[in-house]
Design a protein around this motif. Sequence first.
Motif, PDB file in Angstrom:
ATOM      1  N   CYS A  82      -1.299  -5.098  -3.124  1.00 58.81           N
ATOM      2  CA  CYS A  82      -1.678  -5.301  -1.714  1.00 58.81           C
ATOM      3  C   CYS A  82      -3.040  -5.990  -1.600  1.00 58.81           C
ATOM      4  CB  CYS A  82      -1.706  -3.963  -0.984  1.00 58.81           C
ATOM      5  SG  CYS A  82      -0.098  -3.156  -0.848  1.00 58.81           S
ATOM      6  N   ASN A  83      -3.989  -5.587  -2.447  1.00 56.80           N
ATOM      7  CA  ASN A  83      -5.326  -6.184  -2.385  1.00 56.80           C
ATOM      8  C   ASN A  83      -5.297  -7.675  -2.694  1.00 56.80           C
ATOM      9  OD1 ASN A  83      -6.617  -3.810  -1.682  1.00 56.80           O
ATOM     10  ND2 ASN A  83      -7.005  -3.212  -3.800  1.00 56.80           N
ATOM     11  N   PHE A  84      -4.359  -8.098  -3.547  1.00 55.45           N
ATOM     12  CA  PHE A  84      -4.227  -9.524  -3.861  1.00 55.45           C
ATOM     13  C   PHE A  84      -3.852 -10.319  -2.608  1.00 55.45           C
ATOM     14  CE2 PHE A  84      -1.577 -13.108  -5.488  1.00 55.45           C
ATOM     15  CZ  PHE A  84      -2.590 -13.798  -6.126  1.00 55.45           C
ATOM     16  N   TRP A  85      -2.963  -9.747  -1.796  1.00 55.91           N
ATOM     17  CA  TRP A  85      -2.584 -10.405  -0.537  1.00 55.91           C
ATOM     18  C   TRP A  85      -3.700 -10.287   0.501  1.00 55.91           C
ATOM     19  CZ3 TRP A  85       2.484 -12.191   1.337  1.00 55.91           C
ATOM     20  CH2 TRP A  85       3.405 -12.378   0.300  1.00 55.91           C
ATOM     21  N   LEU A  86      -4.347  -9.127   0.561  1.00 50.99           N
ATOM     22  CA  LEU A  86      -5.396  -8.913   1.554  1.00 50.99           C
ATOM     23  C   LEU A  86      -6.591  -9.823   1.337  1.00 50.99           C
ATOM     24  CD1 LEU A  86      -5.396  -5.012   1.759  1.00 50.99           C
ATOM     25  CD2 LEU A  86      -4.601  -6.589   3.513  1.00 50.99           C
ATOM     26  N   ALA A  87      -6.801 -10.247   0.093  1.00 46.84           N
ATOM     27  CA  ALA A  87      -7.934 -11.129  -0.192  1.00 46.84           C
ATOM     28  C   ALA A  87      -7.774 -12.493   0.465  1.00 46.84           C
ATOM     29  CB  ALA A  87      -8.098 -11.290  -1.702  1.00 46.84           C
ATOM     30  N   ALA A  88      -6.536 -12.848   0.844  1.00 42.78           N
ATOM     31  CA  ALA A  88      -6.289 -14.174   1.411  1.00 42.78           C
ATOM     32  C   ALA A  88      -5.817 -14.131   2.860  1.00 42.78           C
ATOM     33  CB  ALA A  88      -5.244 -14.915   0.569  1.00 42.78           C
ATOM     34  N   PHE A  89      -5.149 -13.044   3.257  1.00 42.10           N
ATOM     35  CA  PHE A  89      -4.537 -12.987   4.586  1.00 42.10           C
ATOM     36  C   PHE A  89      -4.899 -11.697   5.310  1.00 42.10           C
ATOM     37  CE2 PHE A  89      -1.307 -15.328   1.999  1.00 42.10           C
ATOM     38  CZ  PHE A  89      -1.492 -16.570   2.580  1.00 42.10           C
ATOM     39  N   ARG A  90      -4.754 -11.750   6.609  1.00 40.74           N
ATOM     40  CA  ARG A  90      -4.771 -10.540   7.422  1.00 40.74           C
ATOM     41  C   ARG A  90      -3.318 -10.157   7.660  1.00 40.74           C
ATOM     42  NH1 ARG A  90      -4.096  -8.651  12.497  1.00 40.74           N
ATOM     43  NH2 ARG A  90      -5.468  -6.970  13.200  1.00 40.74           N
ATOM     44  N   LEU A  91      -2.872  -9.093   7.013  1.00 46.15           N
ATOM     45  CA  LEU A  91      -1.473  -8.707   7.090  1.00 46.15           C
ATOM     46  C   LEU A  91      -1.156  -8.143   8.468  1.00 46.15           C
ATOM     47  CD1 LEU A  91      -0.940  -7.000   3.620  1.00 46.15           C
ATOM     48  CD2 LEU A  91      -0.415  -9.341   4.292  1.00 46.15           C
ATOM     49  N   PRO A  92       0.018  -8.454   9.018  1.00 45.72           N
ATOM     50  CA  PRO A  92       0.411  -7.913  10.330  1.00 45.72           C
ATOM     51  C   PRO A  92       0.561  -6.399  10.295  1.00 45.72           C
ATOM     52  CG  PRO A  92       1.802  -9.783   9.709  1.00 45.72           C
ATOM     53  CD  PRO A  92       0.997  -9.422   8.507  1.00 45.72           C
ATOM     54  N   LYS A  93       0.489  -5.791  11.466  1.00 42.50           N
ATOM     55  CA  LYS A  93       0.612  -4.346  11.588  1.00 42.50           C
ATOM     56  C   LYS A  93       1.947  -3.852  11.056  1.00 42.50           C
ATOM     57  CE  LYS A  93       0.685  -0.700  15.110  1.00 42.50           C
ATOM     58  NZ  LYS A  93       0.576  -0.413  16.575  1.00 42.50           N
ATOM     59  N   GLU A  94       3.020  -4.612  11.332  1.00 45.62           N
ATOM     60  CA  GLU A  94       4.353  -4.206  10.882  1.00 45.62           C
ATOM     61  C   GLU A  94       4.442  -4.192   9.361  1.00 45.62           C
ATOM     62  OE1 GLU A  94       3.703  -6.669  12.895  1.00 45.62           O
ATOM     63  OE2 GLU A  94       4.301  -5.900  14.881  1.00 45.62           O
ATOM     64  N   CYS A  95       3.789  -5.147   8.711  1.00 46.52           N
ATOM     65  CA  CYS A  95       3.795  -5.214   7.252  1.00 46.52           C
ATOM     66  C   CYS A  95       3.082  -4.006   6.655  1.00 46.52           C
ATOM     67  CB  CYS A  95       3.140  -6.518   6.790  1.00 46.52           C
ATOM     68  SG  CYS A  95       2.979  -6.676   4.996  1.00 46.52           S
ATOM     69  N   ILE A  96       1.913  -3.670   7.189  1.00 44.26           N
ATOM     70  CA  ILE A  96       1.154  -2.532   6.679  1.00 44.26           C
ATOM     71  C   ILE A  96       1.933  -1.237   6.869  1.00 44.26           C
ATOM     72  CG2 ILE A  96      -0.914  -1.148   7.075  1.00 44.26           C
ATOM     73  CD1 ILE A  96      -2.435  -3.695   7.579  1.00 44.26           C
ATOM     74  N   GLU A  97       2.563  -1.084   8.022  1.00 43.59           N
ATOM     75  CA  GLU A  97       3.351   0.123   8.266  1.00 43.59           C
ATOM     76  C   GLU A  97       4.523   0.219   7.288  1.00 43.59           C
ATOM     77  OE1 GLU A  97       4.469  -0.085  12.331  1.00 43.59           O
ATOM     78  OE2 GLU A  97       2.544   0.680  13.083  1.00 43.59           O
ATOM     79  N   LEU A 120      -7.197   7.722  -1.336  1.00 44.61           N
ATOM     80  CA  LEU A 120      -6.641   6.385  -1.130  1.00 44.61           C
ATOM     81  C   LEU A 120      -7.315   5.746   0.078  1.00 44.61           C
ATOM     82  CD1 LEU A 120      -2.784   6.863  -1.650  1.00 44.61           C
ATOM     83  CD2 LEU A 120      -4.379   5.697  -3.167  1.00 44.61           C
ATOM     84  N   ARG A 121      -7.415   4.425   0.054  1.00 40.92           N
ATOM     85  CA  ARG A 121      -7.983   3.716   1.199  1.00 40.92           C
ATOM     86  C   ARG A 121      -6.872   3.243   2.126  1.00 40.92           C
ATOM     87  NH1 ARG A 121     -12.888  -0.112  -1.200  1.00 40.92           N
ATOM     88  NH2 ARG A 121     -14.150   1.588  -2.049  1.00 40.92           N
ATOM     89  N   SER A 122      -7.082   3.448   3.392  1.00 38.66           N
ATOM     90  CA  SER A 122      -6.118   2.982   4.384  1.00 38.66           C
ATOM     91  C   SER A 122      -5.990   1.465   4.304  1.00 38.66           C
ATOM     92  CB  SER A 122      -6.579   3.394   5.793  1.00 38.66           C
ATOM     93  OG  SER A 122      -5.875   2.692   6.776  1.00 38.66           O
ATOM     94  N   LEU A 123      -4.753   0.968   4.268  1.00 40.89           N
ATOM     95  CA  LEU A 123      -4.546  -0.481   4.209  1.00 40.89           C
ATOM     96  C   LEU A 123      -5.048  -1.170   5.470  1.00 40.89           C
ATOM     97  CD1 LEU A 123      -1.030  -0.939   2.544  1.00 40.89           C
ATOM     98  CD2 LEU A 123      -3.282  -1.315   1.551  1.00 40.89           C
ATOM     99  N   LYS A 124      -4.961  -0.489   6.589  1.00 36.78           N
ATOM    100  CA  LYS A 124      -5.472  -1.078   7.834  1.00 36.78           C
ATOM    101  C   LYS A 124      -6.973  -1.296   7.732  1.00 36.78           C
ATOM    102  CE  LYS A 124      -5.866  -0.219  12.813  1.00 36.78           C
ATOM    103  NZ  LYS A 124      -5.577   0.740  13.918  1.00 36.78           N
TER     104      LYS A 124
END
Length: 486
Positions: A85-100, A139-143
């Motif tokens: 997840c961190n690999f994707w978060l480093a480049a994008f802001r993931l949508p709420k639906e994706c995080i859920e 754990l850290r919240s993905l949001k």
Amino acid sequence: MEKSTLYLAGISSSSIQQLSEKYPFDIGRLPVRYLGLPLVTKRFATADYAPLIEQIRKRINSWSARSLSFAGRLNLISSVLWSICNFWLAAFRLPKECIEGIENLCSSFLWSGTDLQPHKAKISWEKVCTPKHEGGLGLRSLKEANNVSCLKLIWRIVSQGNSLWVKWIQTNLLKKASFWSLKNNTSMGSWIWKKLLKYREVAKGFCKVEVGNGELTSFWFDDWSPMNRLFDTAGDRGIIDMGISRQSSVAQAWTGRRRRRHRAGYLNLMEAALLSQRQKRTEKVDTVVWRGKNDIFHPKFSTKDTWNHIRTTSNTVSWSKGVWFPHNTPKYSFCMWLAAHDRLSTGDRMLRWNGGATGICVFCQNSVETRDHLFFACSFTSRIWKSTAKGILKARFTTGWSQLIDHVSNNQRGRVESFLIRYALQTTVYMIWRERNGRRHGEDQHSEPLITKWIDKQVRNRIITLRRMGDRRYDEAYQMWLATRS
């Protein structure tokens, strides 16, 4: 050449055909994935983040849950799934639906293994994703991680990081303007760029500039003076009254003008701040600093400190040090953590879910099985606990859960004694809970002396392991433990 692909835009199909004949490259079509990430200019659609969800699902299905404890699954989530997840978060802001979707998968895996049954959760995922001293699992919240990653991208821009991405933004989007001066409704840039612009209000509280020669610091939009960002105070009218252009740096404000007297007091304060900074001028390059621990600013970005600043905090629990301590055994600590939250599937909780269930204690057959009864009001378990801990607790020995958890969580004893008490308690809780489950499912019953012997063996093995690890702080542990067994 065989690894290269040519992508074209705004060209007819006939022109593409001619180019494909002229150049020896494969002709690619958008959208495309590069290094596992989709290259898109519009907001993430479901199809764009579907590969991330599928990648996580495949990882989970590849793990054999039958041999994994709760602690083992937690370790895989924190070390493997969160890294993806961190690999994707480093480049994008993931949508709420994706995080859920990701959090639902991870929660289901933690509590039910590869069956992925969401209804088996014992504690909410929101509580799991809190620090251990607040009653969570660390754990850290993905949001929250999503927000921190966006702030890190802003840091790379304002600190003028030496990357191709930052240089491209400076040339094509900023065009010598300050990042803080752009309008939120700009039509330029991709969707992630527009999201970053909306994060500026949060980032303003973290970012300051230490002025050296003043050449890279925006007079109006950077936070370099005691008045913070001057444009927020003066507005467009202040630019006219001060006679300093919107694009001016602090160095440009120092030259080509002289100090003025103004009717408005805040304008005179600006003049004084400018003069004071000029007197401290050096030849060093301006430095962008970021707010870290204890609100101290540093010339580097700290993910941990930023997360601690923006996250939602909870009340601190008093028992965290009795559950999480150096050299603990993870599966024992996880069981103890559930017990501290009173989320073990004891008889009283089973009666709430199913009125026809048997809630009587399997050991004494006299009382409803609650957490406090099982640890250690029950006559069977109290004898096990007394045989295990009476020698080390001495006058402080108790079978009351509340008094016991408070006692093992304080720091009034030495390092070795604290470790032995905490480890003995966790081992006892785990062994009793395992014996209880075995009896509930019709397995062979074991006697009190045998269970006590198992507990003693586990504690001794752990002490020997510490000795082999070379941690000299626990050299006295074995002798101290042996002294309690007589």
